[in-house]
Design an enzyme around this catalytic site. Sequence first.
Site, PDB file in Angstrom:
ATOM      1  CG  HIS A 211      29.265  19.676   9.106  1.00  0.00           C
ATOM      2  ND1 HIS A 211      29.384  18.347   9.440  1.00  0.00           N
ATOM      3  CD2 HIS A 211      28.617  20.249  10.134  1.00  0.00           C
ATOM      4  CE1 HIS A 211      28.832  18.126  10.623  1.00  0.00           C
ATOM      5  NE2 HIS A 211      28.355  19.271  11.061  1.00  0.00           N
ATOM      6  CG  ASP A 241      31.439  15.936   8.074  1.00  0.00           C
ATOM      7  OD1 ASP A 241      32.067  17.008   8.132  1.00  0.00           O
ATOM      8  OD2 ASP A 241      30.276  15.800   8.513  1.00  0.00           O
ATOM      9  N   GLY A 321      23.840  20.329  17.562  1.00  0.00           N
ATOM     10  CA  GLY A 321      24.806  20.775  18.555  1.00  0.00           C
ATOM     11  C   GLY A 321      25.855  19.735  18.855  1.00  0.00           C
ATOM     12  CB  SER A 323      28.380  18.792  14.210  1.00  0.00           C
ATOM     13  OG  SER A 323      27.387  18.343  13.346  1.00  0.00           O
ATOM     14  CB  SER A 339      29.120  13.056  10.052  1.00  0.00           C
ATOM     15  OG  SER A 339      28.706  13.637   8.833  1.00  0.00           O
TER      16      SER A 339
END
Length: 425
Positions: A211, A241, A321, A323, A339
Amino acid sequence: MSHKRVPKRKVVLAGAGAAAVVGAAILLPNANASQDDKTDLQPKKVNAAAAADIASQLASQLGEAFAGAYYDKDKQQVIVNVVGDGNDVDVDVKKAGAVARNVKNSTADLKSAAKTLKTKATIPGTAWSVDPKTNEIRVLADRTVTGEKWDTLQSTVKSLGADTATVKRSKGEFKTFAAGGDAIFGGGARCSLGFNVTTDSGAPGFITAGHCGVAAKEWSDSQNGAPIGTVKEATFPGDGDFALVTYDDAKTEAPSTVNTGDGETVNIAKAADATVGQQVSRMGSTTGLNDGSVTGLDATVNYPEGTVSGLIQTDVCAEPGDSGGPLFSQDGSAIGLTSGGSGDCTSGGETFFQPVTTALSAVGAKIGDDGGAAGGDGGGAADNGGGAAGDDGGAADDQGGAAGDAGAADQGGAAEEQGGAADNG
């Protein structure tokens, strides 16, 4: 934990490592017993990495009798679920050094139940994964699932039959967590560099959350700084992801190490599959270093933006923050990429991770010194060992969104946008 800016030509990851647990194998209770005496076989004490190998071996060997496995960290043993009666099966499990446990639901049963959930209850704010410890599918619903949606979810779970699935509330809301490890910035978004890799063509790069990869094409190691890498491939939502970013300067030094703070680094030698019960550590630029354990495999998560499948579920906390940040096993192996999830590092919650082995296989890259991903199909013992959610299992099913959270602005001024959806990550 302090966070330092990473020089353009030498990128070091923020993460955590721990010494490997050394397991002692106890095969026979006394020196006079014959190794051919099957009644004398005793469980081995192993570390989590060896547990994954044993589970994978037995999954292949036992076939339909195999119904998942998990790691008992207190006893340092592998517990293998089996269905049906059969002395041969028990003997095979014992020969592998594991403990056989008879259960009701087969892998096929749980896969079928997961398909029903996907068909009838793919509702934003829900997630499910297989828990081999309970031999059930654990369904979670965040605070946004109310009214008719909640009724539909409950009735669907009930239709699966007793002892097949359970549903409970999760803290907060399921969302992606934009930003993380050693922070990277792109298109107004802040994420985390997960692990440095080498592509099949020999180019240096890194992997991070998908993402993040669909939110921006170019990424920098400082806010408003010059780009250091370009996204080559990104998957989100859907079957994972993860994203591959290659460094613009082919001479960039991209060591397979993680920065654990205070000038200390840990070598990352390989990628490995997760095992339920395994202790893990996660690093993020927002919340720093946090520990926990793997609680589910092949998880499916329905984010507001879409569904993502094939994730690892843990009880490790995370916040906006984080990810893309790295998840490590106790032996220093690369396990996952952050994720999303629910909750925070004050009240706790659930966090989902993209398996590193699956990501490496998909993008054509390797990590560490072992020439690539252990169990390159991404599932290995974990898939067979816990996961009956199998094909459907994904943890983040229709969540695919990368939505950058409005909260990211507070955490680094980078509200990530994904397809127009303001991400809570």
